[in-house]
Design a protein around this motif. Structure first.
Motif, mmCIF file in Angstrom:
data_model
loop_
_atom_site.group_PDB
_atom_site.id
_atom_site.type_symbol
_atom_site.label_atom_id
_atom_site.label_comp_id
_atom_site.label_asym_id
_atom_site.label_seq_id
_atom_site.Cartn_x
_atom_site.Cartn_y
_atom_site.Cartn_z
ATOM 1 N N VAL A 1 0.879 -1.170 0.000
ATOM 2 C CA VAL A 1 0.000 0.000 0.000
ATOM 3 C C VAL A 1 0.915 1.218 0.000
ATOM 4 N N ALA A 2 0.829 2.038 -1.048
ATOM 5 C CA ALA A 2 1.771 3.155 -1.205
ATOM 6 C C ALA A 2 1.013 4.443 -1.481
ATOM 7 N N HIS A 3 1.446 5.516 -0.834
ATOM 8 C CA HIS A 3 0.773 6.814 -0.926
ATOM 9 C C HIS A 3 1.632 7.834 -1.660
ATOM 10 N N SER A 4 1.029 8.589 -2.556
ATOM 11 C CA SER A 4 1.618 9.767 -3.178
ATOM 12 C C SER A 4 2.946 9.438 -3.871
ATOM 13 N N GLN A 5 4.034 10.101 -3.470
ATOM 14 C CA GLN A 5 5.329 9.800 -4.064
ATOM 15 C C GLN A 5 5.682 8.321 -3.893
ATOM 16 N N LEU B 1 -2.412 1.753 -4.678
ATOM 17 C CA LEU B 1 -1.817 3.073 -4.859
ATOM 18 C C LEU B 1 -2.821 4.135 -4.427
ATOM 19 N N VAL B 2 -2.503 4.827 -3.343
ATOM 20 C CA VAL B 2 -3.380 5.854 -2.805
ATOM 21 C C VAL B 2 -2.916 7.207 -3.350
ATOM 22 N N GLU B 3 -3.648 7.718 -4.325
ATOM 23 C CA GLU B 3 -3.305 8.961 -5.005
ATOM 24 C C GLU B 3 -1.820 9.021 -5.377
ATOM 25 N N PRO B 4 -1.369 8.112 -6.228
ATOM 26 C CA PRO B 4 0.047 8.124 -6.626
ATOM 27 C C PRO B 4 0.411 9.447 -7.291
ATOM 28 N N ALA B 5 1.559 9.999 -6.914
ATOM 29 C CA ALA B 5 1.978 11.304 -7.423
ATOM 30 C C ALA B 5 2.826 11.196 -8.675
ATOM 31 N N GLY B 6 2.991 10.004 -9.195
ATOM 32 C CA GLY B 6 3.765 9.781 -10.407
ATOM 33 C C GLY B 6 3.468 8.395 -10.926
ATOM 34 N N THR B 7 4.189 7.966 -11.941
ATOM 35 C CA THR B 7 3.939 6.670 -12.559
ATOM 36 C C THR B 7 5.239 5.893 -12.700
ATOM 37 N N ASP C 1 -11.584 13.438 -3.087
ATOM 38 C CA ASP C 1 -12.407 14.494 -3.673
ATOM 39 C C ASP C 1 -11.584 15.541 -4.419
ATOM 40 N N TYR C 2 -12.240 16.204 -5.350
ATOM 41 C CA TYR C 2 -11.743 17.402 -6.027
ATOM 42 C C TYR C 2 -10.462 17.173 -6.831
ATOM 43 N N VAL C 3 -10.147 15.927 -7.154
ATOM 44 C CA VAL C 3 -8.920 15.648 -7.891
ATOM 45 C C VAL C 3 -8.981 16.232 -9.297
ATOM 46 N N ASP C 4 -10.069 15.945 -10.010
ATOM 47 C CA ASP C 4 -10.160 16.376 -11.403
ATOM 48 C C ASP C 4 -10.349 17.883 -11.543
ATOM 49 N N ALA C 5 -10.753 18.561 -10.468
ATOM 50 C CA ALA C 5 -10.935 20.022 -10.511
ATOM 51 C C ALA C 5 -9.678 20.775 -10.104
ATOM 52 N N ILE D 1 -1.787 14.961 -12.688
ATOM 53 C CA ILE D 1 -1.189 13.755 -12.117
ATOM 54 C C ILE D 1 -2.104 12.556 -12.331
ATOM 55 N N ARG D 2 -3.407 12.749 -12.119
ATOM 56 C CA ARG D 2 -4.332 11.628 -12.296
ATOM 57 C C ARG D 2 -4.461 11.240 -13.767
ATOM 58 N N ARG D 3 -4.459 12.218 -14.653
ATOM 59 C CA ARG D 3 -4.531 11.914 -16.075
ATOM 60 C C ARG D 3 -3.334 11.070 -16.505
ATOM 61 N N ASN D 4 -2.156 11.411 -15.991
ATOM 62 C CA ASN D 4 -0.959 10.618 -16.305
ATOM 63 C C ASN D 4 -1.088 9.194 -15.769
#
Length: 336
Positions: free
Chosen positions: A215-219, A240-246, A266-270, A277-280
């Protein structure tokens, strides 16, 4: 009679009073690291403590850098079929999973109570992992002022929100002054040229412990993808909890045999930054699926779990997401 009534009230009104966690064993260790030679530095003379004696240190010589701290807890009985790794994000440490800013139990407790052998780590250069000379070995670190996480982690409602004290509608992160100050106390600097050391240390950890669910968060999510591409044999599942990269898109096929779950609040796409980051991540996930892999992308609001910041595990409704992860892992046959 009165005591019995009080006990019944406590059981109903204080669900946090859970049964004690029984551990079969616990401990800690360091893994990874490499040796670096330093030369040409002047001798340092200083008084190490009041009432002590002057000390001379020659900084020239061999240093061990890039090691990582790991703490493990093995519950009894154990129901997880593999170890469960909890990897934190940038500017943070394993404390991310140990507690919340307002003092509630963290995800470490949640998964221990469900019988997982858990491993909480401080990535290279963070917390108890130590650091290295700068700029000789690691580049100078970057620090975060108090307003930065408030505005960047989708707690506040945009630029200037920390000064205003305003939050996104329905925000679940503990934002009272005492709690937010407690959160900032755990924020640490990070160095910008340590990625290879971090990846090597995570590989060393998994080699020592064995194939695991991560279970990995962000970076930490970006690192987890990259580690898994190098050593897919060491992963049984990846959350992957809101991964900040790929990972590396051209190597996406290396992840096809690892079941993967992505989670967003919430509010990720806005958000101007998090939407990119999410699109990637979606594009990278599509590459994994195209290679025959399984990646489930969960939008928490669509599941009725609302108000989450980037620090989902610290939000007041964080256990709802932990239960979602628990159910997903159980559905992969990793818990009995």
């Amino acid at each position: 009679m009165r005591s019995a009534g009080l006990l019944a009230w406590l059981c109903l009104a204080a669900p946090a009073l859970a049964q004690p966690i029984t551990l079969d064993r616990f401990g800690s260790f360091h893994v990874g690291g490499r040796q670096v030679e330093i030369s040409g530095k002047p001798v340092i003379e200083y008084l190490p403590t009041v009432g002590g004696a002057p000390l001379r240190i020659d900084p020239n010589g061999t240093y061990v850098v890039g090691g990582m701290y790991a703490q493990f807890m093995v519950p009894a009985p154990m129901r997880g079929q593999v170890p469960l790794m909890l990897w934190h994000g940038a500017y943070l440490t394993g404390v991310t999973y140990e507690t919340t800013p307002d003092g509630r139990e963290g995800w470490l407790h949640f998964f221990l109570r469900r019988g997982w052998a858990t491993y909480v780590t401080d990535a290279v250069e963070r917390g108890r992992s130590g650091t290295a000379m700068s700029p000789d070995i690691f580049s100078p670190p970057v620090f975060l002022p108090s307003f930065n996480p408030w505005e960047r982690f989708r707690i506040g409602d945009g630029a200037g929100s920390f000064a205003r004290g305003t939050t996104l509608p329905g925000n679940q992160f503990p934002t009272d002054r005492e709690s937010y100050t407690a959160f900032m106390r755990q924020v640490v600097p990070r160095y910008l040229n340590t990625d290879e050391d971090v990846i090597a240390a995570y590989i060393a950890l998994l080699e020592r412990v064995g194939p695991s669910a991560v279970v990995a968060h962000s970076q930490g999510g970006a690192f987890a993808w990259q580690v898994a591409q190098r050593r897919p044999d060491l992963f049984r599942a990846l959350v992957l909890v809101e991964p900040a990269g790929t990972g590396v898109e051209t190597d996406a096929a290396k992840l096809k045999d690892i079941p993967q779950l992505l989670i967003y609040g919430d509010y990720v796409d806005a958000d101007p930054r998090w939407s990119v980051i999410r699109r990637n991540a979606r594009r990278f996930s599509d590459a994994i699926r195209a290679a025959g892999g399984q990646v489930e992308d969960v939008d928490l609001p669509s599941r009725g779990i609302r108000g989450n910041s980037h620090m989902i595990m610290m939000d007041r409704n964080g256990d709802e997401t932990a239960q979602l992860i628990q159910d997903w892992l159980a559905g992969r046959g990793l818990w009995r």
